[in-house]
Design an enzyme around this catalytic site. Sequence first.
Site, PDB file in Angstrom:
ATOM      1  N   CYS A   2       0.838  -1.208   0.000  1.00 49.75           N
ATOM      2  CA  CYS A   2       0.000   0.000   0.000  1.00 49.75           C
ATOM      3  C   CYS A   2       0.873   1.258   0.000  1.00 49.75           C
ATOM      4  CB  CYS A   2      -0.880   0.038   1.248  1.00 49.75           C
ATOM      5  SG  CYS A   2      -1.721  -1.517   1.584  1.00 49.75           S
TER       6      CYS A   2
HETATM    7  N1  GLN Z   1      -0.902  -6.509   4.354  1.00 53.42           N
HETATM    8  C1  GLN Z   1      -1.808  -5.413   4.361  1.00 53.42           C
HETATM    9  C2  GLN Z   1      -3.111  -5.731   3.642  1.00 53.42           C
HETATM   10  O1  GLN Z   1      -3.239  -6.688   2.963  1.00 53.42           O
HETATM   11  C3  GLN Z   1      -1.158  -4.166   3.791  1.00 53.42           C
HETATM   12  C4  GLN Z   1      -0.847  -4.377   2.377  1.00 53.42           C
HETATM   13  C5  GLN Z   1       0.113  -3.411   1.780  1.00 53.42           C
HETATM   14  O2  GLN Z   1       0.836  -2.636   2.373  1.00 53.42           O
HETATM   15  N2  GLN Z   1       0.150  -3.549   0.528  1.00 53.42           N
HETATM   16  O3  GLN Z   1      -4.024  -4.983   3.765  1.00 53.42           O
END
Ligand code: GLN
Length: 260
Positions: A2
């Site tokens: 994210c």
């Molecule tokens: N692991 C977290 C989720 O799936 C954050 C994902 C991310 O940072 N891409 O929401």
Amino acid sequence: MCRHLAYLGPPVFLSSLLTDPPYGLLRQSWAPRDMRGGGTMNADGFGVAWYAGDGVPVRYRRAQPMWSDTTLPELAAVTRVRAVLAAVRSATVGMPLHETAAAPFAEGRWLFSHNGVVRGWPDSLVPLAAGLPVRDLITLDVPTDSALLWALVRHRLRAGAPPGEAVADTVAAVAAAAPGSRLNLLLTDGTTVVASTAGHALSVRRGPDSVLLASEPFDDDPAWRAVPDGRLVVATTGGLDVRDPSAARRSVPTAREDTR
Ligand code: GLN
């Protein structure tokens, strides 16, 4: 992984932070520039929260890509904010796609976001989760690593820990329990922003009375400064500390870096 962003400062339109910048979160939802191997786009939802007056934050979250939401541009064009936390999500494989999985997570004035992944999820965090009140576990926002990280940070905040310590202690505990995790956390109450760098990018841009933290610079302004890995940032509109997290856990800044 994210991408997230936090702003504190004079009132600005949300659009100037999210949709107008050439590489803003809107653009980062399909063409981020610095994912460091953690996925290719951020199309699994998004969230924006800002403080209306002195009240608790208002949240707008969706489980769809930011680019496909027709309300956000209209909202962003007319909403002026002094403090905001926003994120676009790239769901980790196996984690649910739902609005409640999109940051910011929230309680009271607090807003929280996680950019990264917990290795060995969920088994690696069972021992830490066992230290939380059962009520927190059965009311978890959603069964994702990020939601559990929020529960761990929130538990420390509720116990009275300063935000820097709550974040630094959580990063240390999770890194020990789940080595190799990527733990870029972002926490704000609307007056202070705390951010960790653990495996992912983070940049800071300071203005005369504003501060902006973002997973990646949203334009080519030379004022952006990259935060090195393994740091804890504690920022207000008046100043910025970039600390060694182990020192932050003792609440003692060891380095004051001018990242203007
Ligand atoms: N692991 C977290 C989720 O799936 C954050 C994902 C991310 O940072 N891409 O929401």
